[in-house]
Motif scaffolding. Structure first.
Motif, short mmCIF file in Angstrom:
data_model
loop_
_atom_site.label_atom_id
_atom_site.label_comp_id
_atom_site.label_asym_id
_atom_site.label_seq_id
_atom_site.Cartn_x
_atom_site.Cartn_y
_atom_site.Cartn_z
N TYR A 69 0.80 -1.29 0.06
CA TYR A 69 -0.12 0.07 -0.21
C TYR A 69 1.04 1.19 -0.07
CZ TYR A 69 -1.92 3.75 3.14
OH TYR A 69 -2.16 4.96 3.70
N ARG A 106 1.01 5.81 -0.86
CA ARG A 106 -0.04 7.23 -0.99
C ARG A 106 0.94 7.93 -1.98
NH1 ARG A 106 -3.72 7.46 2.92
NH2 ARG A 106 -4.34 9.40 2.39
N ARG A 137 1.96 11.69 -3.87
CA ARG A 137 2.24 12.75 -3.40
C ARG A 137 2.92 13.32 -5.05
NH1 ARG A 137 7.10 12.50 0.77
NH2 ARG A 137 8.33 10.68 -0.28
N PRO A 188 -4.70 7.23 -1.08
CA PRO A 188 -4.07 5.92 -0.91
C PRO A 188 -4.20 4.90 -2.15
CG PRO A 188 -6.40 5.93 0.12
CD PRO A 188 -6.06 7.31 -0.39
N ARG A 196 3.60 14.66 -12.18
CA ARG A 196 4.64 13.91 -11.47
C ARG A 196 4.11 13.26 -10.31
NH1 ARG A 196 10.53 15.71 -12.67
NH2 ARG A 196 10.44 16.58 -14.80
N ASP A 249 4.77 10.73 -7.18
CA ASP A 249 5.63 9.98 -6.35
C ASP A 249 4.94 8.99 -5.57
OD1 ASP A 249 7.46 9.06 -4.73
OD2 ASP A 249 8.46 10.93 -4.16
N VAL A 250 5.06 7.58 -5.67
CA VAL A 250 4.46 6.70 -4.90
C VAL A 250 5.35 5.83 -4.05
CG1 VAL A 250 2.39 6.64 -6.39
CG2 VAL A 250 4.21 5.29 -7.11
N GLY A 251 6.85 6.53 -4.06
CA GLY A 251 7.74 5.80 -3.08
C GLY A 251 8.57 4.77 -3.76
N GLN A 252 8.43 4.67 -5.13
CA GLN A 252 9.17 4.00 -6.05
C GLN A 252 10.42 4.70 -6.69
OE1 GLN A 252 5.35 1.18 -7.73
NE2 GLN A 252 6.45 2.80 -8.95
N ALA A 253 11.30 3.76 -7.03
CA ALA A 253 12.70 4.42 -7.45
C ALA A 253 12.51 5.38 -8.53
CB ALA A 253 13.72 3.53 -8.08
N ALA A 254 11.20 5.45 -9.34
CA ALA A 254 11.02 6.21 -10.46
C ALA A 254 9.89 6.87 -10.44
CB ALA A 254 11.15 5.55 -11.81
N LEU A 255 9.81 8.06 -10.69
CA LEU A 255 8.50 9.11 -10.49
C LEU A 255 7.59 8.47 -11.54
CD1 LEU A 255 9.82 12.71 -9.98
CD2 LEU A 255 8.78 11.09 -8.37
N ALA A 310 12.59 9.57 -2.49
CA ALA A 310 11.38 8.74 -2.89
C ALA A 310 11.07 7.80 -2.13
CB ALA A 310 11.53 8.73 -4.47
N GLN A 324 8.91 6.80 2.00
CA GLN A 324 7.50 6.99 2.13
C GLN A 324 7.14 6.55 3.61
OE1 GLN A 324 4.60 7.43 -0.46
NE2 GLN A 324 6.47 8.60 -0.68
#
Lengths: 284, 165
Positions: A206, A208, A210, A232, A263, A265-271, B16, B19
């Motif tokens: 899961y 979120r 931004r 979420p 753009r 950002d879900v916390g992955q290496a790539a936007l 990034a 989180q």
């Protein structure tokens, strides 16, 4: 960081050695209906837990109204429809990614005199051998229905109110795999258009959202930069992310052609980056 | 639509990755020290509304006797949403007679409030608001009128749910 501010309402049980409260955004909500007003805090709890871990959260209710209120608490399933609208239903065994069966409430019924404060303890106990994934449930606080007009007859709609406190419980370290699969502009009747991104999460984690949305006029002039709302993205799901091109305080976009870059950002290496165009017609 | 992935440098990738769920490590005891000041309030102006009897030929859509005022005041973290939904418990019923709840719809005024049609299958969005603010609106309900409705005293209950997903 907003998540840190939420720890104020967090209690860890002595058994929660492997249970970490990773974040708790806690907008306090007061619900009022026909003179009834009950405040519930917090509204969202984000837990990072291991199998067999236990966590207890105290949820506080306060009656700000002038009448005594009966509150009934229960645990429901919670999910999001495709447009991101929260949905709730009675807990049912076998529901994917459900933590409803793990949560016990005490007490489940309470009476609040005007001005009184009370607490409900929500204890989350993760079963052994629970696979790594992001689970969730909702603690529903329902208020006794208001007195209906006994003279009412014909065709009547009666209204009730409730407040839902969401619990996200991430067990282990599940992977999130979110992709931006579609981006379009959607007109809003009587308002400024929205940009709607379709996000698909094929992972069991899961996260979120931004990020920012930049609106650029022809010639490259940046017209506006809009913050992407924090919404979420549930495991193995698809949802819309709707970003208004103008807030109520913003002036409408002038007629013309715009480039919109999103753009996320879900916390992955790539936007996740998407681009589309918007035409604002001149009003005749 | 054009999409592309942008692989960032190490520093940005680290940002990034920071989180919320990975922000805390497996620690046994957390010190609790911050204060939550977010607040929100929902007010419903009435506990019920009524649709009076009317001739379907002259009044194909019956407006409710009064609009429902709704006030949503909220203080949240930047970017967080507060959402208000409505779900009907069932159709309008009078004994064994039924009027499908999808015959009830509403229009709305006020920033962030949206129009919709009632459903007993899925909660419908009434409004969603980002960040802090004081939002007030008015919901005007109407019922599709039809000669086929059996005479009776019908009622249904709808539940407003306020949450911050």
């Amino acid at each position: 960081m907003a998540f840190r501010s939420a720890f104020a309402y967090l209690l860890l049980s002595s058994r929660a050695v492997a249970c970490v409260a990773a974040g708790l955004i806690a907008p306090t909500v007061a619900h009022a209906q026909a003179g009834l007003s009950v405040e519930v805090s917090p509204l969202r709890l984000e837990l990072k837990m291991a199998a067999k871990a236990t966590h207890t959260q105290v949820i506080t209710l306060r009656n700000d109204g002038k009448e005594t209120v009966t509150v009934r608490a229960r645990v429901d399933e919670y999910w999001l429809s495709g447009d991101g609208t929260p949905q709730f239903k009675f807990a049912a065994p076998g529901t994917p990614f459900s933590a409803a069966a793990w949560i016990r409430l005490n007490p489940s019924v309470l009476t609040l005199a005007p001005g009184a404060t009370a607490s409900v303890r929500a204890t989350t106990a993760v079963p052994a051998d629970t696979p790594d994934a992001a689970y969730r449930a909702a603690v529903m606080f329902e208020f006794e229905p208001p007195e209906a007009d006994p003279r009412a007859a014909g065709k009547d709609m009666r209204f009730r109110g409730r407040v839902a406190a969401i619990i996200y419980a991430t067990v282990g370290a599940p992977r999130t795999a979110v992709d931006l699969v579609d981006l379009q502009v959607r007109q809003v009747p009587g308002g400024q258009p929205d940009v709607v991104a379709m996000l698909t999460n094929t992972g069991r984690g899961y996260t979120r959202t931004r990020g920012t949305m930049v609106i650029t006029a022809e010639g490259g002039r940046k017209v506006r930069e809009v913050a992407i709302p924090s919404v979420p993205v549930l495991p193995e799901s698809t949802r819309e992310l709707r970003v208004p091109t103008a807030s109520p305080q913003d002036a409408p976009l002038e007629p013309g052609r715009y480039t919109i870059e999103l753009r996320v950002d879900v916390g992955q290496a790539a936007l996740l980056i998407g681009e589309t165009t918007l035409e604002v017609a001149r009003v005749k | 639509m054009k999409t592309r992935n942008l692989v960032l440098g190490i520093a940005l990738a680290a940002m990034a990755a920071a989180q919320p769920l990975s922000a805390a490590d497996t620690t046994a005891n957390l010190t609790v020290g911050a204060t939550v000041s977010a607040t929100a309030k929902l007010s419903l102006g009435a506990a019920s509304i009524s649709f009076p009897d009317a001739d379907p030929d002259t009044t194909p859509s019956i407006p409710a006797t009064a609009a429902l005022s709704v006030v949503a005041k909220g203080k949240t973290g930047t970017g967080s949403n507060i959402t208000l939904t409505m779900l009907a418990g069932d159709d309008l019923k009078s004994g064994s007679d039924t009027i499908a709840i999808t015959n009830v719809s509403w229009t709305a005024s006020g920033a962030g409030f949206v129009a919709g049609t009632m459903s007993k299958a899925a909660a419908q969005s009434v409004g969603s608001w980002a960040n802090s603010g004081n939002r007030s609106g008015s919901m005007s309900f109407s019922l599709v009128n039809n000669w086929t409705y059996a005479v009776g005293s019908y009622s249904a209950t709808a539940v407003f749910t306020l949450t911050a997903p």
